[in-house]
Design an enzyme around this catalytic site. Structure first.
Site, PDB file in Angstrom:
ATOM      1  N   ASP A   1       0.615  -1.573   0.617  1.00 23.27           N
ATOM      2  CA  ASP A   1      -0.078   0.071  -0.117  1.00 23.27           C
ATOM      3  C   ASP A   1       1.009   1.432   0.221  1.00 23.27           C
ATOM      4  OD1 ASP A   1       0.961   0.012   2.400  1.00 23.27           O
ATOM      5  OD2 ASP A   1      -0.653  -0.414   3.444  1.00 23.27           O
ATOM      6  N   GLU A   2       2.205   1.005  -0.617  1.00 30.73           N
ATOM      7  CA  GLU A   2       3.211   2.154  -0.151  1.00 30.73           C
ATOM      8  C   GLU A   2       3.691   2.366  -1.665  1.00 30.73           C
ATOM      9  OE1 GLU A   2       3.361   3.758   4.399  1.00 30.73           O
ATOM     10  OE2 GLU A   2       5.178   2.304   3.263  1.00 30.73           O
TER      11      GLU A   2
END
Length: 354
Positions: free
Chosen positions: A30-31
């Site tokens: 998620d990054e």
């Protein structure tokens, strides 16, 4: 997890509308890091805007497109200096601002980086490292930044110097040339879905994991000359975890490695409910390496190698569960359940089960 991955793929695709694939570094599920240096003037050619303003506007555009395409609100950490400050801006400030964006530069080091209250809130510092820093009289990022780097190097090695640089906002990492740590071993871990109190159930899962990691060894054409074992107890036990290892004759055979794991476990385990286990094979050598003693049955060993190679090929073609031991039907077996999981979040890494 499958839905999570699908949305991540959509977002990664959106990133490519604003930067080339070479300028995008996925950091986790998620990054991601984006180097927008070459995109700023393309999207915002106005000469009256400085780089900081252009970066903020372009980041805002990316946020809007992510929300429009996925319905997901995203946070953005920015920096015209380096990836570390962008990451800290994301973790510490952006999540709490109205725009969900924050930009940190070298000028913000003393006012923002040094103001981080807990050592463990800083990138790269876990609880163990924080405790070791506390023993040196370091309890804040400011104290870390003002510490003697030679003293830190003596305590932590080169990592200590790196922590000192980071505390001062200095980071030489490059999105285009990320560091990939070289792995000298293969391992796997899992948190059990419940407390395992019977030794036979614990050994059942250990054998299953030993097999999974052995499959990975064979896929890489390696043999292990050292096995490591970790056993974490249930919180109710209030006892120290087991962490041990032993050297063995190089092997990649499931039966041999499993027996070593169980032997090591029985030597160290006395009693208690277990909740987490991990197995690791180290000191890897190429599988062409072979050694026999006068007491080895070479014909039996060759038959076992051929058998396991055949099982591996069948599983690669028809799936891991196409061939299973009868023990996989036992209530506390984890092999079939784990083979149905997606990614490594719930299974501690599924390579060897897919």
């Amino acid at each position: 997890m499958e839905a999570y991955i699908e949305e991540n793929i959509k977002i990664q695709s959106i990133f490519q509308n604003y930067a080339s694939s070479e300028d995008i570094l996925p950091y986790s599920i998620d990054e991601a890091f984006l180097d927008l240096t070459g995109s700023l003037n393309y999207f915002y050619p106005q000469k009256d805007l400085d780089r900081k303003e252009k970066l903020d506007r372009l980041s805002r555009d990316i946020q809007k497109e992510i929300w429009s395409e996925t319905g997901i609100y995203s946070t953005v950490g920015m920096s015209n200096a380096n990836p570390l400050l962008a990451k800290l801006a994301l973790d510490i400030e952006a999540k709490h601002t109205k725009t969900m964006r924050a930009n940190w530069s070298y000028e913000d080091v003393e006012s923002k980086v040094w103001a981080i209250r807990r050592l463990t809130d800083f990138w790269g510092i876990g609880r163990r490292t924080a405790k070791r820093l506390n023993k040196l009289g370091i309890f804040s990022i400011k104290q870390l930044a003002q510490a003697n780097p030679d003293r830190l190097k003596k305590e932590f090695g080169v990592i200590g110097v790196q922590l000192w640089f980071h505390a001062n906002g200095v980071d030489e990492s490059d999105v285009h040339d990320p560091f990939h740590p070289q792995s000298h071993g293969i391992g796997n871990s899992q948190i059990l879905p419940k407390d395992y109190e019977r030794q036979e159930d614990i050994e059942l899962v250990l054998r299953e994991m030993a097999e999974q990691v052995a499959i990975r060894l064979r896929r890489r054409h390696k043999k292990a000359a050292c096995i490591g074992l970790y056993v974490g107890f249930s919180k109710k036990e209030k006892r120290k975890s087991i962490a041990c290892q032993k050297k063995i004759e190089p092997s990649q055979l499931t039966r041999v490695l499993s027996d070593h794991v169980i032997t090591l476990f029985r030597q160290k385990y006395q009693a208690g409910a277990v909740r987490q286990i991990a197995i690791r094979y180290d000191n890897l050598v190429d599988d062409v390496y072979q050694s026999f003693s006068l007491f080895d049955d070479t014909e039996k060993i060759e038959k076992q190698e051929k058998l396991e190679s055949t099982v591996d090929r069948i599983r690669e073609k028809f799936g891991f569960v196409s061939l299973q031991k009868g023990s996989s039907l036992l209530e506390n077996s984890r092999s079939v359940a784990r083979s149905k999981l997606v990614g490594g979040h719930s299974a501690g890494g599924l390579d060897g089960l897919k």
